[in-house]
Design an enzyme around this catalytic site. Structure first.
Site, PDB file in Angstrom:
ATOM      1  N   THR A  27      -7.458-109.614  14.543  1.00 35.15           N
ATOM      2  CA  THR A  27      -8.101-109.991  13.283  1.00 35.15           C
ATOM      3  C   THR A  27      -7.085-110.242  12.195  1.00 35.15           C
ATOM      4  O   THR A  27      -7.178-111.212  11.444  1.00 35.15           O
ATOM      5  CB  THR A  27      -9.048-108.864  12.843  1.00 35.15           C
ATOM      6  OG1 THR A  27      -8.427-107.615  13.143  1.00 35.15           O
ATOM      7  CG2 THR A  27     -10.368-108.975  13.550  1.00 35.15           C
ATOM      8  N   CYS A  85      -6.912-109.586  24.039  1.00 31.36           N
ATOM      9  CA  CYS A  85      -7.782-108.406  23.931  1.00 31.36           C
ATOM     10  C   CYS A  85      -8.795-108.359  25.063  1.00 31.36           C
ATOM     11  O   CYS A  85      -9.380-107.322  25.348  1.00 31.36           O
ATOM     12  CB  CYS A  85      -8.548-108.411  22.613  1.00 31.36           C
ATOM     13  SG  CYS A  85      -7.514-108.711  21.187  1.00 31.36           S
ATOM     14  N   ILE A 132       9.618-121.668   5.746  1.00 30.85           N
ATOM     15  CA  ILE A 132       9.383-120.967   7.016  1.00 30.85           C
ATOM     16  C   ILE A 132       8.359-119.854   6.788  1.00 30.85           C
ATOM     17  O   ILE A 132       8.601-118.932   6.005  1.00 30.85           O
ATOM     18  CB  ILE A 132      10.673-120.390   7.624  1.00 30.85           C
ATOM     19  CG1 ILE A 132      11.683-121.527   7.896  1.00 30.85           C
ATOM     20  CG2 ILE A 132      10.359-119.638   8.916  1.00 30.85           C
ATOM     21  CD1 ILE A 132      12.926-121.085   8.655  1.00 30.85           C
ATOM     22  N   ALA A 147      -2.611-116.378  16.565  1.00 31.92           N
ATOM     23  CA  ALA A 147      -2.000-116.754  15.288  1.00 31.92           C
ATOM     24  C   ALA A 147      -1.602-118.224  15.281  1.00 31.92           C
ATOM     25  O   ALA A 147      -1.904-118.948  14.330  1.00 31.92           O
ATOM     26  CB  ALA A 147      -0.794-115.860  15.004  1.00 31.92           C
ATOM     27  N   GLY A 177       4.697-120.718  19.013  1.00 35.28           N
ATOM     28  CA  GLY A 177       3.667-119.806  19.524  1.00 35.28           C
ATOM     29  C   GLY A 177       2.335-120.527  19.524  1.00 35.28           C
ATOM     30  O   GLY A 177       2.072-121.357  18.645  1.00 35.28           O
ATOM     31  N   THR A 217       8.434-116.519   4.548  1.00 39.09           N
ATOM     32  CA  THR A 217       9.580-115.627   4.725  1.00 39.09           C
ATOM     33  C   THR A 217      10.574-115.843   3.587  1.00 39.09           C
ATOM     34  O   THR A 217      10.317-116.621   2.663  1.00 39.09           O
ATOM     35  CB  THR A 217      10.276-115.910   6.070  1.00 39.09           C
ATOM     36  OG1 THR A 217      10.877-117.212   6.000  1.00 39.09           O
ATOM     37  CG2 THR A 217       9.286-115.889   7.225  1.00 39.09           C
TER      38      THR A 217
END
Lengths: 447, 447
Positions: free
Chosen positions: A300, A44, A276, A13, A9, A271
């Site tokens: 946020t 956003c 991870i 984040a 990703g 996790t």
């Protein structure tokens, strides 16, 4: 040995995780992998490009290419992670040409975000039906709005209303359909929501609450939406009924999900699988008031979690303790925001509350330009602690939300808030700050 | 028996004390006595009438006549209290015609305020030299400004700068003279003050720091001010070098003064004499950070103290625990504010500090209209608690000051602030709130 960090990703984040990792470990090999062509843009901001407040979608790209070079981040765009193998510590990837590769990692950060949830409305596959998640989505809607005369927005959450405002600003006949009994149903209590609805209706928006979109009409291309038996014409339909955590990849790798069906992490954003980490819209977080798992899914929260994940993935130490879900928006000239629990949500969590709501002004009464502001406070009855707030008003709502967010985080009681010191000057605020007046209102009802 | 409450003074503190007393005791006989003709007006608004932002001085009158009737308050204007007799529980008064009378009280609230302090500058008695405290002062200055071409303001505190801005807005050549080495010397640290000075100078204001006004020139009427040997022409001179607590009457009655030579009270705002309360600019208060006496002399503190004094004077129970001195102003388009201690003040109080200062923006970077904002945080080194903040910026400074004021009051550490949750939406604020970034800056310097 050089630490290898892979981040799946590359949005809010992902980028914040990678940046924090880089600041923690100057020599680590850090790779970001994303399916999308454009990275690290502000989702956003999409409604505000549609509304013409931001010139182009490209303006939403927060980090320029030189940032990746400066931070020494390897970026793989238009690349899909097809598998995570936690035992071998590898991820399998495939680029847009179909080339496959396996990458080794020491630590992995999953920031796979969320996927728009489209309810199974009949006709949802028709041309002219959109969701709002990516720049591509935004570009498609923007294109459609250029010729469209009317729009129906399904869902009166933040994104739904922001897009509806954009449509209205662009001159479209605009209707919002909300299945729940009032607008912003997860964020506001009914009394406050009704005011927002009234203001939007006064601007010319049609809002239908308590009814679902039954069918999207049209042969190939959308021509309307069926709501409560009524055919509402629409050239464009935008479905904004929330998102679901994108956890398929993580789940397949054996990453544990929580009760919200999102990735479960500890305070270090790790996790159940050592090494991870996860952050952003794909994880569940602890609500600081209820101490129960919740889905925050705000930018946020994402960047704060990501920073913690990135630091830990790079061998540092940081914790993220939870979220209140502080939010804000501006619809036309009205700022609307909240923090903590609504009265409704508190009730559902079994918390006995006392509330107080007041309307005041944003400046000294005699100073021209003072605007009305309405504040609702939610207080836990036994402890008298503030646990939630909602504000609708003309100016400085965001920082009032922040002030009340700080108050909740520091467990301020409503009696302390009623005595709290605030600043004052005629052109910018009132002697008796509205937040303080709202606290006094709660105290009167505590007796 | 009906309780008799007398309030000496009828401005912010007087009116709030009387109102609180009325709400506590519906049957009490409440009398307000003031020398002035006009009552309960906002002194803080005077510079903004001079600048033309508020149409007339009468607009500053906060409570209309019907308020006194509704609250059943006896109001005696243009009446001087000549003596308080705590043994007999009486006050002697004299109206403008010279008629004398003695009034009985059960409880007394002293809100005699403060008197402008004019340093013994040679020529200060000349025509054209003004102070800014009453509506009459404001009207006189307003009259003078109509024909004046140039003004010298002595003192670069809040009132001094606000009046200087008004003069500049009205087209006068305007010079500010500050004896201390920088503007807003009690409120800001030098680095922040220098920025304010630069901004004002860019607007055309001349500011001379580190030099006093040596002499006010002119034969009968002022023609200039001598500063560091230089003659600065001036048709109007406004002296804004602070105020002194007006305690003569209280002192003569045996009311004890504190180390700041203002009235000393307990937490219930009661003086050393049972049944005599005091509030507002005439009392000293406890600084919430240093726990030492301080002079707050802000409208917000006055009304909070007055409310407590009024409740107690009417037989209720309330306490006022102290002040931070949170303040705010707007000079042209720049909002400037602070709360708690400055770095300088903390040093003088023997507190070891670590500070952090950052410049950021008030909205998402890509959202048009984002304005710069500069935040300085002052942290107590040992406890890592926030003890002060200063902000200069384009928007939402007041509520950021309130947020940091809440943080200080709830003893938030800088590490908590760096993790504190804030809200975000592109048109109104940034993902990483500048207050949080400033906290991170402090943490880097704590290591």
């Amino acid at each position: 040995m050089t630490r290898k960090i892979i981040v799946i990703g590359a949005h809010a984040a992902g980028l914040d995780a990678a940046s924090a990792a880089r600041k923690t470990d100057r020599t680590a090999e850090i790779t970001l992998i994303t399916k999308e062509k454009k990275t690290a843009y502000s989702r956003c901001g999409l409604p505000f490009v549609l509304g013409g407040h931001i010139p182009t979608f490209d303006d939403l790209v927060v980090f320029p290419e030189r940032f990746y070079k400066m931070m020494k981040l390897n970026l793989k765009t238009e690349t899909t992670v097809t598998n995570i193998d936690p035992k071998a510590k590898t991820v399998a990837i495939q680029d847009k040409s179909g080339n496959e590769e396996t990458l080794q990692y020491d630590n992995l950060v999953i920031t796979t975000g969320a996927i728009p949830f489209v309810p199974p409305i009949k006709g949802r596959e028709k041309k002219g039906v959109y969701v709002v998640r990516t720049i591509e989505d935004g570009e498609k809607i923007n294109q459609a709005l250029q010729t469209a005369k009317s729009a129906v927005i399904v869902g009166a959450g933040l994104i739904g209303l922001e897009v509806a405002v954009a449509c209205l600003e662009r001159g479209l006949k605009t209707t919002v359909v909300e299945f729940l009994p009032y607008v912003l149903p997860v964020l506001l209590d009914k009394g406050m929501a009704d005011r927002v609805q009234k203001e939007l209706e006064e601007k010319g928006m049609r809002i239908i609450v308590g009814k679902g979109a039954e069918e999207i009409l049209g042969t190939d291309k959308v021509t309307g939406v069926l709501v409560g038996g009524e055919e509402i014409p629409a050239d464009v339909v935008v479905v904004a009924t929330g998102v679901r955590a994108n956890v398929e990849l993580a789940k397949n790798a054996g990453v544990e999900l929580g009760e919200k069906r999102a990735i479960k992490t500890n305070l270090r954003m790790e996790t159940n699988i050592k090494g991870i980490y996860a952050a952003g819209d794909c994880v569940e977080t602890i609500n600081l008031v209820t101490r129960r798992p919740t889905m925050s899914q705000l930018g946020t929260t994402a960047v704060k979690q990501a920073k913690v994940a990135g630091i830990n993935a790079a061998g540092g130490y940081a914790t993220f303790t939870g979220a209140l879900g502080s939010w804000i928006t501006r619809l036309f000239d009205t700022e609307i925001g909240g923090t903590g629990l609504t009265e409704f949500m508190a009730g559902r969590a079994g918390i006995e509350t006392v509330t107080g709501t007041i309307t005041s002004k944003t400046r000294a009464d005699y100073f021209p330009g003072a605007l009305p502001i309405r504040i609702k406070l939610i207080v836990e009855k036994e402890s008298e602690k503030l646990i939630g707030a909602q504000i609708i008003g003309g100016e400085e709502v965001p920082q009032r939300i922040n002030a009340l967010s700080f108050a909740i985080q520091k467990e301020m009681t409503v009696r302390e808030l009623a005595k709290a010191e605030t600043c004052y000057a005629p052109p910018v605020c009132e002697t008796w700050e509205p937040m303080v007046l709202a606290a006094e209102m709660v105290i009167r009802r505590l007796r």
